[in-house]
Design a protein around this motif. Structure first.
Motif, PDB file in Angstrom:
ATOM      1  N   THR A  47       0.773  -1.328   0.068  1.00 51.22           N
ATOM      2  CA  THR A  47       0.097  -0.149   0.012  1.00 51.22           C
ATOM      3  C   THR A  47       0.946   1.278  -0.037  1.00 51.22           C
ATOM      4  OG1 THR A  47      -1.838  -1.128   1.024  1.00 51.22           O
ATOM      5  CG2 THR A  47      -1.989   1.217   1.207  1.00 51.22           C
ATOM      6  N   SER A 188      -5.808  -0.866   4.753  1.00 52.20           N
ATOM      7  CA  SER A 188      -4.505  -1.123   3.847  1.00 52.20           C
ATOM      8  C   SER A 188      -4.709  -2.388   3.235  1.00 52.20           C
ATOM      9  CB  SER A 188      -3.339  -1.241   4.857  1.00 52.20           C
ATOM     10  OG  SER A 188      -2.238  -1.512   4.351  1.00 52.20           O
ATOM     11  N   ALA A 191      -6.408  -1.532  -0.079  1.00 54.19           N
ATOM     12  CA  ALA A 191      -5.811  -0.913  -0.919  1.00 54.19           C
ATOM     13  C   ALA A 191      -4.918  -1.685  -1.735  1.00 54.19           C
ATOM     14  CB  ALA A 191      -5.153   0.113  -0.152  1.00 54.19           C
ATOM     15  N   ALA A 192      -4.232  -2.824  -1.123  1.00 51.74           N
ATOM     16  CA  ALA A 192      -3.201  -3.463  -1.531  1.00 51.74           C
ATOM     17  C   ALA A 192      -3.676  -4.270  -2.657  1.00 51.74           C
ATOM     18  CB  ALA A 192      -2.484  -4.217  -0.648  1.00 51.74           C
ATOM     19  N   SER A 195      -4.429  -2.266  -5.569  1.00 49.75           N
ATOM     20  CA  SER A 195      -3.113  -1.873  -6.538  1.00 49.75           C
ATOM     21  C   SER A 195      -3.035  -2.882  -7.600  1.00 49.75           C
ATOM     22  CB  SER A 195      -2.113  -1.529  -5.616  1.00 49.75           C
ATOM     23  OG  SER A 195      -1.637  -2.787  -4.906  1.00 49.75           O
ATOM     24  N   HIS A 322      -7.509   2.593  -3.464  1.00 49.50           N
ATOM     25  CA  HIS A 322      -6.095   2.304  -3.194  1.00 49.50           C
ATOM     26  C   HIS A 322      -5.456   3.486  -2.438  1.00 49.50           C
ATOM     27  CE1 HIS A 322      -2.014   1.183  -3.243  1.00 49.50           C
ATOM     28  NE2 HIS A 322      -1.847   2.186  -3.531  1.00 49.50           N
ATOM     29  N   GLY A 325      -6.134   4.177   1.110  1.00 53.50           N
ATOM     30  CA  GLY A 325      -5.463   3.280   2.066  1.00 53.50           C
ATOM     31  C   GLY A 325      -4.147   3.931   2.213  1.00 53.50           C
ATOM     32  N   SER A 326      -3.493   4.325   1.065  1.00 52.75           N
ATOM     33  CA  SER A 326      -2.294   4.950   0.967  1.00 52.75           C
ATOM     34  C   SER A 326      -2.029   6.387   1.688  1.00 52.75           C
ATOM     35  CB  SER A 326      -1.705   5.230  -0.489  1.00 52.75           C
ATOM     36  OG  SER A 326      -1.462   3.837  -0.998  1.00 52.75           O
TER      37      SER A 326
END
Length: 449
Positions: A47, A188, A191-192, A195, A322, A325-326
């Motif tokens: 993330t 997170s 989000a990962a 991505s 994403h 989360g980042s």
């Protein structure tokens, strides 16, 4: 400061904190929870690393060209994996002590005051800079979704980018009140996954679209000066893409540790998995995106792709999830710094309303700057070189040389100096291109449009 002794250490020898200090450390975001697993390290690092930067890599390739572009991408991947390994190793190099924050490691390497002055300004520029860029990215992706789903010819209104950035920011006025790293692990993880999903869509849709007619792999600038400036900006965009080091110690601080099972073992396992994912995201997007569009590619590859509409809409929504989360991953160490200063230095009481006020002010600040200066490509180049290169490419190497003092001309000594020279060149050259790009775009930009 900010450390907790592992459970089977002798507290009388190691932990000299007062009860008040223990209570404050239990409240602060970085040190309040230490029950993370190795896979937390994996998706937090994915993330943190695979953010908006991956979408600009084909554009960076168009500025660098095939040979230099592939070289810089691969060398950056190797160097940043090496410097990340160094940071994981240095987290617990002093028996019984954990360097839970980047600046604590800097203070150990360079001294109490100098360490703070070297690390904190750079780390803040990176983390606040990333959050500002992510405000812009989130807003642009929402705007792209709106424009694809609701076209002006069908009677839909043209909505300003500023409003979409505000919509994106509204999510963070809620999420920013999650107390620590482990509490944002669900965000997170999502989000990962996103991505990997939108990166796959980006290169997959590029392959489907095929090599464009009259594709040109030459430099798009018509003057030598323009080509050089674009090249420097491309360097900064690549540096921006490898930015996870600024939160790696803070992530490792959430993993439990004992002398028998130090935190570096699960942390490194997570880092290796994360870097495999990084390679699967970065290299196909960068190389295939450039191969298909050449120097006509946009500074965000998804903007170059308009069909199939449903797929690009989905990819842009993945980007939104994403960067939500980042944003939180990079904001958490900033919250920790602000709250540490307020509680430990200025003696404020650690209360929920102190946290409520400070975090809302921070989100509002990043939103305001993002609305005011939404120069996506230029921002990447400028921040990438100015601050990411030191904290990612060569500051860990300088600390390693200062602490471990490897023998001159040994493999470790040579490897660190190569990284330092490469990183310093990035730091000096990349911001020049990024700043010029911002100036060029600013000439025709209307504020709050």
């Amino acid at each position: 400061m900010g450390t907790q002794a592992p459970s089977n250490y002798d507290d009388s020898k190691i932990d000299t904190r007062t009860e008040e200090e223990k209570a404050i450390d239990a409240w602060l975001p970085i040190t309040s929870s230490r029950n993370a697993k190795w896979w937390y390290s994996a998706f937090h690092n994915v993330t943190a690393m695979v953010g908006a930067g991956v979408l600009s890599l084909p554009y960076a390739m168009s500025e660098l060209g095939w040979g230099p572009g592939v070289t810089v991408m691969v060398v950056s991947w190797i160097i940043t994996l090496y410097t990340l390994w160094q940071m994981v190793e240095m987290h617990e190099m002093v028996p019984g002590k954990r360097f839970d924050r980047y600046h604590e490691l800097g203070q150990h390497a360079f001294g109490e005051k100098l360490g703070l002055w070297i690390v904190v300004p750079q780390q803040l520029i990176v983390e606040v800079g990333v959050d500002i860029v992510y405000m812009v990215t989130g807003g642009k992706s929402l705007q792209k979704v709106h424009d694809l789903v609701c076209k002006q010819e069908d009677g839909c209104a043209n909505i300003k980018l500023s409003y979409f950035i505000m919509i994106f920011a509204s999510v963070h006025f809620v999420l920013s009140h999650l107390p620590n790293f482990n509490s944002i692990s669900g965000v997170s993880l999502a989000a990962a996954v996103m991505s990997l999903s939108y990166s796959t869509i980006a290169w997959g849709a590029s392959v489907k679209k095929g090599v464009q007619p009259n594709v040109d792999y030459g430099y798009k600038a018509h003057s030598t000066a323009g080509t050089v400036f674009d090249f420097l900006s491309g360097l900064g965009e690549v540096a921006f893409a490898y930015a996870g080091h600024n939160v790696v110690l803070e992530i490792q601080a959430t993993i439990p540790s004992t002398p028998e099972k130090p935190s570096k073992v699960p942390m490194w396992r997570g880092v290796v998995v994360a870097y495999i994912v990084v390679a699967l995201c970065y290299f196909p997007v960068a190389f295939i995106g450039y191969w298909m569009f050449g120097n006509a590619v946009e500074d965000n590859i998804l903007i170059s792709l308009n069909k199939p509409t449903w797929l690009i809409v989905m990819a842009n929504m993945f980007v939104v999830v994403h960067v939500i989360g980042s944003y939180q991953i990079y904001a958490m160490p900033v919250f920790d710094m602000i709250e540490t200063v307020l509680v430990k230095k200025l003696r404020f009481r650690p209360t929920w309303y102190l946290r409520f006020v400070t975090r809302n002010i921070y989100v509002a600040f990043t939103m305001f700057v993002g609305i005011t200066f939404p120069f996506f490509g230029g921002l990447l180049g400028f921040f990438g070189g100015f601050a990411f290169a030191p904290t990612t490419y060569f500051l860990p190497c300088i600390m390693w040389l200062a602490i471990y003092k490897p023998r001159r001309w040994s493999l470790s000594w040579l490897a660190n100096w190569i990284c330092i020279i490469f990183g310093v060149l990035l730091m000096v050259l990349a911001p020049i291109g990024g700043l010029r790009s911002i100036i060029v775009q600013a000439k025709t930009y209307k504020f709050y449009n």
